[in-house]
Structures are given as C-alpha cells and as structure tokens.
Scaffold this active site. Structure first.
Site, PDB file in Angstrom:
ATOM      1  N   HIS A 346       0.797  -1.227   0.000  1.00  0.00           N
ATOM      2  CA  HIS A 346       0.000   0.000   0.000  1.00  0.00           C
ATOM      3  C   HIS A 346       0.833   1.282   0.000  1.00  0.00           C
ATOM      4  O   HIS A 346       0.285   2.375  -0.182  1.00  0.00           O
ATOM      5  CB  HIS A 346      -0.893  -0.023   1.247  1.00  0.00           C
ATOM      6  CG  HIS A 346      -2.177   0.730   1.105  1.00  0.00           C
ATOM      7  ND1 HIS A 346      -2.368   1.774   0.227  1.00  0.00           N
ATOM      8  CD2 HIS A 346      -3.361   0.590   1.748  1.00  0.00           C
ATOM      9  CE1 HIS A 346      -3.596   2.237   0.339  1.00  0.00           C
ATOM     10  NE2 HIS A 346      -4.221   1.531   1.251  1.00  0.00           N
ATOM     11  N   TYR A 481     -13.235   5.831  10.523  1.00  0.00           N
ATOM     12  CA  TYR A 481     -12.361   6.397   9.489  1.00  0.00           C
ATOM     13  C   TYR A 481     -12.825   5.922   8.121  1.00  0.00           C
ATOM     14  O   TYR A 481     -13.096   4.739   7.921  1.00  0.00           O
ATOM     15  CB  TYR A 481     -10.915   5.960   9.728  1.00  0.00           C
ATOM     16  CG  TYR A 481      -9.956   6.304   8.604  1.00  0.00           C
ATOM     17  CD1 TYR A 481      -9.283   7.520   8.592  1.00  0.00           C
ATOM     18  CD2 TYR A 481      -9.717   5.409   7.562  1.00  0.00           C
ATOM     19  CE1 TYR A 481      -8.395   7.833   7.568  1.00  0.00           C
ATOM     20  CE2 TYR A 481      -8.831   5.713   6.536  1.00  0.00           C
ATOM     21  CZ  TYR A 481      -8.175   6.925   6.539  1.00  0.00           C
ATOM     22  OH  TYR A 481      -7.304   7.230   5.526  1.00  0.00           O
ATOM     23  N   THR A 494      -5.033  10.737   0.107  1.00  0.00           N
ATOM     24  CA  THR A 494      -6.347  10.655   0.734  1.00  0.00           C
ATOM     25  C   THR A 494      -6.451  11.665   1.869  1.00  0.00           C
ATOM     26  O   THR A 494      -5.451  12.188   2.356  1.00  0.00           O
ATOM     27  CB  THR A 494      -6.609   9.247   1.317  1.00  0.00           C
ATOM     28  OG1 THR A 494      -5.620   8.961   2.312  1.00  0.00           O
ATOM     29  CG2 THR A 494      -6.588   8.192   0.229  1.00  0.00           C
TER      30      THR A 494
END
Length: 687
Positions: A346, A481, A494
């Site tokens: 990621h 979240y 993000t």
C-alpha cells in the site's frame, strides 16, 4: 499527465475548527470542554502557528524544486515505511475480481481441458496476466487514459509509476526505515506455485508484450505448475520471510547479502525488480467458502499437516496459501478453480489506482474471449489513434536475449535459514489464527434504491448503517475512518472522513428508539447523510483536518522537537481518540469486484471494506475475533429495518388511516433483534 493544482494547505484556524467539530461527537461534555480549552489555548495556537508557517515554507520550496509533489506526500510515505510490524493484515489490502463468465469451472471442463485439473486456473491467470501487460505498456508509452471524476475532473496519475516493478525493501544496516524501490526498466514477472519461484520475461525492449495473447502464455504457467508438483514438498518457502517484521526481514536479507554463495541474493534482486508476482494457488474454494477465500486473498490460509509420512517437521508442515505469497509486491492471485484477486503493497498506491487496474484487466480479459470469436470487438487498451496495444508477436530484434521460458529460482539453505524459515512460518500461522472474516452479501437493494427511494447518498447511507450496527451491539460510538480521495490535486493521496457526527448520533439513537416516529427517523437519516456528504466534499477538496495536523506533527517530530515543546493538541486525549480508528472503513465500488477487504487497524477494531452496487451491497468485515458475524448480521438487520421504515411511511402517505397489525409486529421483532446487544453488554447507552 494532467496539469493539476497543488494540494492546498487549509488555514490553521479552519483546520482546528474542523478538528473540534469531528472530535466533539466522541466525547462527553467535560472531555469536550477540556479539549476546547487545550486546542484554543495561547500555548497551543502559538506552537501550531509556528509549525504552520514552516509547513507553508516547506511546501513553497517543494513546489519550486519538484512541481509534481504535495506537502503530505513524503510524510505519508514515511508513515508506511517507518512501520516495523508485518505488512500482512496491517498494510496490504486485497481485491477479489468477479468470476470470468467465459471460463466454466466444472469437473467436465477440467477433465476435458488441455491442462487437466488446472485448466481453469491456467486460462484465468493467462488472460489476466496478458491484460496486465497491456496495462503496463500503456503506462510506459504514456498512453494510459487519464482518470477522471464522472468523465470531467482529471485526476493525478503519478501513482501508476509505482504500481509495477516496485517492492517494499526492509531497512539496511543503519537505515531508519524501509524504502520503496521501483525498477522502471523491469521486463519480467515472477510466478509462484507451492511456495516455489519461477521467472521469465514478458516485455521486450520496447515495452511491448512478448505474449500478445493468453494462449501464448498458458503453457508457461502450466509448465511451472507441473515442475513444482514434480519437485515435491522439499523446497524452501522463502516467500514467508516477507511476512516477518521489517527488522527481522532486514536481518535475514543482510545475512543473505554477506553469504559466500550469492545465489540467494541474486534471487532476491530478481524478485524485487519483477513487474509483479503471479501466485498460482494449489487450492479451490467452493461457493460456500467465501470467508476462507477472503482469508486466502488477504493473508493466506494456514493449513497444518502433521502426518509424518507426508512431511518432515519442522519444515513443510504448513501447506496453506500463506507460503505462496511475496507480500512486498503487487500480487495477482489465482486459485485452482479460477477465483482471482489482487493483493497489493500500500505504500506507493491507494485503492483507487489499483481499482483502475482491476477494472481494466477484468474487462479486457473478458473481451479477449470475444476477440477470439470475432475481430469486431473494441480494444480498451488501444492507443488514441486506434492502433492495437500490442503487435501479434514482439519482433525478433527487440526480443533478442530475452528469457521467455520459465526458469526456477533455486535457494541455498543452511541451519540459520532453516530455523528462520520455521519460525517465520509459525509466526504467520499464529497471526492468521488471530483473525476472522465475514462476508455480507446484501441483495435486497443497492445504490439505485438508496438514491431514488431513500433520497440519500449511497456512501453516506451505508456509513450510517455501520454506526447503527456498532451502537446496537456495544451501546457506544467510536472513531470511524473513511478515506476520501484527493487525487484531483497533484500527487494527492487521501484525506480522513470522520463519519461520526452529531447528526449521525441522533439518527442512530432514533432508529433504536421504539417511541420515535418513522417520519422523525427519516428526517434524521437525511440530516446525517447530508452532514456526511458535506464532510466528504470538503475532504475531497483537501479541506480536512487529519492530514494537515499530521503534517504539523511530522514537522515538529523531524525538525523542531529539540527546539519546541510538543503542541498541547498532540498531548490531549482527543488526539489519541482520533488516531484509534475502531471502525476503519473504505468504499471501493466497481462491478468488476466481488469483494474487497483489509485487516482492522486497532486490536479492538473492525476492518470494513464495502462495495455498493446498483442493486446490492457487499461488505467484508475483519476483526481479531470480536463478534464479527454478529456485527455483520446487525448491519443486515439495520438495512432491512430502514427499508421497512420507508415502506411504512409510504403506505401511510398512500392510506393515512391504515395501521396494520402486521407492520407493528414486524417493527417489534426487528427492534428486539437490534437492541439485543444492550441486554448482553454492561455498557452505557447514552454516549
């Protein structure tokens, strides 16, 4: 590349106001008064103003030296790369693709296919791999069509440069963190079967695919399976080292680097530089094994075989798919019965980027079957001039010296490596056993119904459902979240949507209040969804609070901790609360996906990946053995109850005098189920 604006740094006071608004619903009045005093104190404002000015200066210098950058970018990389624990379940998410309707998975198909029991697997893997190569070609030729929002607003494309040929490298001696290595000249892939490694070239020197059709690639994949099966179970599963903590993995790599025999080190460098890894799993999952398939795609399965006649302990006892992975890279996973997915590291890419990859390769892999029937089929990877994305075969001149026949990577082991492999395997086996996964496939309605009947944003609506389910089970509100994409700005990543609001709390409590009217519940639902959508819009515009405050904290930690006391906001309990994401959620909707998920980010939390389709909602819930199935069941009950509320309200509007006993009884039963958590848990329900 589109010419985009830089990610904005919001005014400091705006960020603080948003922070106070986001944290207030998670506090009682006394806690909130204390937090407000802390945040608005002169000491805090002076310290933050100093850091804010330094951040503006940092961004200005960055814009001048590297226009294609953002103020949060390096700090965000560091957040991932400084992380020392295993990436399995903590960092890597997964996407499961829909099944390929043109490849039939039946016993008859396997028996009659050219590759026997592996026919479905080989064909699916070959199609998807061929499509990925077309995708890579477009990236390297600069012809990949720009991502947009609803076909209008262009998005940053920088992450695609780190999608392939990238690897998360553990820290070397004296290095403080991992680093992301990308080989922009890589032309080969690595394939795995039963923990054994093979490699071969797939692009020529012009970045054209060598294998222009899936059929050309199938024999390579099948020969890998056959060779690995003939080798038996004695090979060292070196992929398990990527499941270790970064420090342990770093020590092992350092040991390999200094070994007299450089075979293992050469193998590592070849894997690190590969475009991606194809994981061919020697296991099939039936339709009723979706939870176990989720486990396999996300972290691998753990299957222990203690039969001494089949395996020699301590190695080779583990036969699960957890050994058939290389978690430091992008992985294409294909099971024996053709289930396919992507597991990705990621650090350099977000879900939206990998979703584009998944969408394009799934679409192209389906169309490749149609192109075998007729040539009058669109090629989604054609260049703007209509030229096909690859020639039928790479020319000999540009394919010279390429290795197109699979070559096996042989590993050298000694006592240290044997014991290291054993303990790495036992640790990942322990880790996998600590988690559970539940799939909820809700087919009563989806986005179309939510928009037309409920008059709500589908994403905002589903976020309210998560809060209802959690409150019904535990009687409290926790930090939620959800990432909002900021790729409308240069090198955007993000921003954090904080889903719990004053409006959402009122709605959740009203839904569980049998004395509240349906009209009140509907109005409060609309209010909650409106508030959520407004926060989402602000975050997508770079006007959130989390990333700005995190950048200020990183500035202090890296450059000012010896000169400036830590600002009080970062010492306040509210900061800890906001970082403890008990419900970590993410929406990655697309028709090409069957499911999507990731691990919880806190020990007491849930990871919730969800897909909202036109007529259904799919949710994957993970946790460390909290009441995962019960939580998912409460989501389903909440979805059904909200629909019944609207139906009752519509019936009243049509027939104001109608009050049926059936509807009243249905409501009573639903609420009894939703409220069952209050009787089971000794918790306050006033939060």
């Amino acid at each position: 590349m589109p010419n985009l604006k830089r990610l904005p740094i919001p005014p400091l006071q705006d960020t603080l106001n948003r922070y106070l608004a986001r944290v207030e619903p998670l506090q009682d009045e006394r806690q909130n008064r204390r937090t407000r005093r802390t945040v608005l104190s002169a000491e805090n404002l002076d310290a933050l103003n100093t850091l804010h000015e330094r951040l503006l200066e940092y961004d200005a210098r960055l814009a001048e030296s590297n226009p294609e950058s953002s103020y949060i970018e390096q700090f965000w990389y560091d957040a991932y790369l400084l992380y020392d624990a295993t990436v399995v379940l903590n960092v890597n998410p997964y996407f499961q693709l829909q099944d390929d309707p043109t490849i039939k998975d039946t016993p008859e198909t396997a028996a009659q296919g050219p590759y026997g029991a592996h026919t479905v697997q080989v064909r699916r893997a070959a199609r998807l791999t061929t499509s990925i190569l077309k995708f890579i070609r477009q990236i390297r030729h600069g012809t990949l069509r720009t991502d947009t929002v609803r076909g209008k607003t262009p998005l940053s494309m920088d992450q695609y440069e780190r999608l392939f040929g990238s690897s998360r490298i553990p820290p070397g001696p004296g290095e403080p963190s991992c680093h992301l290595q990308t080989d922009a000249t890589s032309h080969h892939v690595v394939a795995m079967y039963r923990g054994q490694f093979y490699w071969f070239d797939v692009l020529d020197t012009r970045n054209e695919p060598i294998f222009a059709t899936p059929e050309q690639l199938e024999w390579n994949l099948y020969s890998i399976i056959m060779d690995a099966e003939s080798a038996g179970s004695g090979s060292a599963p070196f992929g398990v080292f990527t499941t270790e903590s970064r420090r342990v993995w770093s020590n092992i790599r350092d040991y390999l680097f200094h070994a007299d025999d450089c075979t293992n080190w050469r193998n590592l460098k070849l894997i690190d530089s590969a475009l991606f890894v194809v994981c061919l799993d020697d296991v099939a999952f039936a339709a009723d094994q979706q939870d176990e398939l989720t486990r396999s795609m996300l972290c691998g399965t753990s299957t222990i075989n203690l039969d001494p006649h089949q395996h020699q302990p301590p190695l080779n006892v583990q036969t699960g798919t957890c050994l058939n992975r290389w978690y430091d890279k992008l992985q294409l996973i294909v099971t024996k019965n053709g289930k396919a997915g992507i597991n990705f590291e990621h650090t350099g890419v977000d879900g939206h980027t990998v979703l584009r990859l998944a969408t394009d390769i799934y679409t192209d892999s389906i169309l490749s079957f149609a192109r075998g029937v007729t040539k009058n089929v669109v090629d989604i990877f054609s260049d703007d001039d209509g030229k096909p994305s690859s020639s039928s075969l790479a020319s000999a001149a540009h394919s010279a010296n390429l290795i197109t026949i699979p070559r096996k990577l042989e590993w050298r082991t000694d006592n240290f490596l044997q014991s290291s492999l054993h303990f790495a395997e036992t640790r990942i086996s322990d880790l996998i056993s600590q988690y559970e996964f539940v799939n909820l496939d809700f087919s009563n309605y989806g986005a179309s119904h939510i928009k037309t009947v409920f008059k709500c944003s589908p994403d905002a609506f589903v976020q309210q459902v998560f809060q209802v389910a959690y409150f019904a089970l535990y009687g409290r509100f926790e930090t939620v979240y959800e990432p909002a994409m900021t790729k409308a700005f240069q090198n955007g990543r993000t921003e954090a949507i904080r889903s719990v609001t004053g409006q959402s709390k009122l709605f959740v409590k009203s839904l569980l209040d049998q004395d509240a009217s349906d009209a009140t519940k509907i109005q409060l639902l609309h209010d909650a969804c409106t508030a959520h959508s407004q926060i989402t819009r602000e975050c997508s515009q770079g006007l959130g609070q989390d990333r700005h405050l995190y950048a200020l904290y990183c500035l202090w930690n890296q450059w000012y901790k010896d000169k400036l006391e830590l600002p009080p906001i970062f010492r306040d309990k509210s900061w800890t609360t906001m970082q403890n994401n008990v419900l970590s959620t993410s929406n990655c909707g697309n028709p090409c996906l069957k499911s999507f998920g990731f691990g919880p980010v806190t020990a007491n939390g849930f990871g919730i990946g969800y897909i909202i389709r036109d007529h259904s909602v799919s949710v994957v819930v993970s946790s460390r053995h909290r009441q995962t199935a019960r939580f998912a069941s409460l989501m389903e009950k909440s979805l059904l109850e909200i629909d019944r509320i609207f139906k009752r309200q519509q019936a009243r509007a049509a027939k104001p005098a109608a009050r049926t006993t059936a509807s009243a009884n249905t409501k009573s039963e639903d609420m009894k189920y939703l409220l069952s958590g209050y009787d089971y848990f000794d918790v306050s329900v006033s939060g």
